[in-house]
Write an enzyme that holds these catalytic residues in place. Structure first.
Site, short mmCIF file in Angstrom:
data_model
loop_
_atom_site.label_atom_id
_atom_site.label_comp_id
_atom_site.label_asym_id
_atom_site.label_seq_id
_atom_site.Cartn_x
_atom_site.Cartn_y
_atom_site.Cartn_z
N LYS A 133 -0.71 -5.96 13.97
CA LYS A 133 0.64 -5.73 13.42
C LYS A 133 1.28 -4.58 14.19
O LYS A 133 0.71 -3.50 14.29
CB LYS A 133 0.55 -5.38 11.94
CG LYS A 133 1.85 -4.90 11.32
CD LYS A 133 1.64 -4.53 9.86
CE LYS A 133 2.88 -3.91 9.24
NZ LYS A 133 2.71 -3.60 7.79
N SER A 148 0.92 6.47 0.36
CA SER A 148 1.55 7.42 1.28
C SER A 148 2.73 8.16 0.66
O SER A 148 2.93 9.35 0.92
CB SER A 148 2.00 6.71 2.56
OG SER A 148 2.85 5.63 2.24
N TYR A 196 0.47 1.63 15.76
CA TYR A 196 1.80 2.19 16.04
C TYR A 196 1.71 3.32 17.06
O TYR A 196 0.69 4.01 17.14
CB TYR A 196 2.45 2.73 14.76
CG TYR A 196 2.62 1.70 13.67
CD1 TYR A 196 3.45 0.60 13.85
CD2 TYR A 196 1.96 1.83 12.46
CE1 TYR A 196 3.61 -0.34 12.85
CE2 TYR A 196 2.11 0.89 11.45
CZ TYR A 196 2.94 -0.19 11.66
OH TYR A 196 3.10 -1.12 10.66
N ASP A 199 0.81 -1.21 0.00
CA ASP A 199 0.00 0.00 0.00
C ASP A 199 0.85 1.27 0.00
O ASP A 199 0.31 2.37 0.13
CB ASP A 199 -0.90 0.01 1.24
CG ASP A 199 -0.10 -0.07 2.54
OD1 ASP A 199 0.84 -0.90 2.60
OD2 ASP A 199 -0.40 0.67 3.49
N HIS A 200 2.15 1.13 -0.18
CA HIS A 200 3.07 2.25 0.00
C HIS A 200 2.89 3.37 -1.01
O HIS A 200 3.24 4.52 -0.75
CB HIS A 200 4.51 1.74 -0.06
CG HIS A 200 4.82 0.71 0.98
ND1 HIS A 200 4.21 -0.52 1.00
CD2 HIS A 200 5.69 0.71 2.03
CE1 HIS A 200 4.67 -1.23 2.04
NE2 HIS A 200 5.56 -0.50 2.65
N GLY A 201 2.35 3.05 -2.18
CA GLY A 201 2.14 4.08 -3.19
C GLY A 201 1.19 5.16 -2.76
O GLY A 201 1.27 6.31 -3.22
N GLY A 251 9.52 -2.14 9.32
CA GLY A 251 10.26 -0.96 9.74
C GLY A 251 11.10 -0.40 8.60
O GLY A 251 10.87 -0.68 7.42
#
Length: 265
Positions: A176, A30, A146, A26-28, A202
């Site tokens: 997670k 952010s 987090y 899903d990094h695209g 991380g």
């Protein structure tokens, strides 16, 4: 857990080992498309070839990634998001719902909560609503929790244990969190949580060994596996890495045995 939810859950968490290898992609959302995810068709193909248990995607990439050609893979639809362009990037907003995930064929949904942020209460409220929807639809729920806020130490073992417990208390079926750094403190995280706990990857690590040592330590502590993105999909030999991780997570291989599978030391 009802039959429908259990069937979906077992496509994410291997019922024989109680563990999972999930690759979040899903990094695209952010940060824009990272190296390794520019060609999503190839990325999904490689995750399937490496025998990952599941991938995690936003809804818009399901068809573009040709997910339909890789039905062995479990599919988790991520339904919260923010971007690094925002003045409040830690504020995760809902961008999908459980009914939509059911319609698209997801095996689970996931949301992201940042404790300690000014918008913590909003994210927790959203998490409670999504947990209720998941219960109604028989959909497993993964919560990424987090500690990220003013003067909050994201890697303090006490904070990580608190994050895991919050996820469980809000109704997560899988939680997670970051790894604490050693099996002793991570064992406390697992014990305090009560539902399967996966470690996040991380920051990008500078060696395969460091990743495998982190995963091995978490498993020794009773962890349920990993949900690691960049350290997997940006690895130059990501298919081989996944096979090595699978040997550890589902076959209890040692770090040395996993490295040997990759032809490394």
């Amino acid at each position: 857990m009802e039959v429908g939810a259990l069937r979906r859950f077992n496509r994410i968490i291997n019922p024989k080992t109680g563990r999972a290898i999930i690759v979040p992609m899903d990094h695209g959302m952010s940060d824009g498309a990272p190296r390794g995810l520019k060609d999503m068709v190839k990325a999904i193909h490689d995750m399937d070839a490496g025998m990952a248990d599941a991938v995690l995607l936003h809804k818009g990439l399901i068809h573009k990634a040709d997910y339909e050609s890789h039905m062995r893979l479990g599919f988790i639809m991520h339904i919260s998001a923010s971007t690094s362009l925002s003045r409040r990037p830690n504020k995760k907003m809902l961008v999908g719902d459980v009914e939509e995930a059911v319609r698209l064929g997801a095996d689970a949904v996931s949301i992201h909560i940042n404790l300690g942020d000014d918008d913590e209460s909003m994210m927790m409220s959203d998490a409670g609503k999504i947990a209720k929807e998941c219960s109604l639809w028989g959909m497993p729920l993964l919560m990424m929790v987090y500690a990220r806020g003013h003067d909050v130490d994201s890697y303090d073992p006490r904070n990580i244990a608190h994050c895991a417990r919050v996820g469980a208390e809000l109704g997560a079926d899988i939680v997670k969190v970051p790894y604490t750094g050693d099996p002793e403190t991570f064992a406390d995280v697992v014990e305090d949580c009560g539902v399967p706990v996966l470690i996040a990857g991380g920051p990008k690590l500078d060696s395969t060994r460091k990743l495998l040592e982190m995963v091995h330590g978490s498993l020794q502590a009773g962890g349920a596996g990993l949900s690691v993105g960049r350290n997997v999909f940006e690895h130059p030999r990501r298919v081989e890495l996944l096979h090595a991780l699978r040997a550890m997570v589902h076959g209890n291989a040692s770090v040395e045995e996993a490295l040997e599978l990759m032809g490394e030391k």
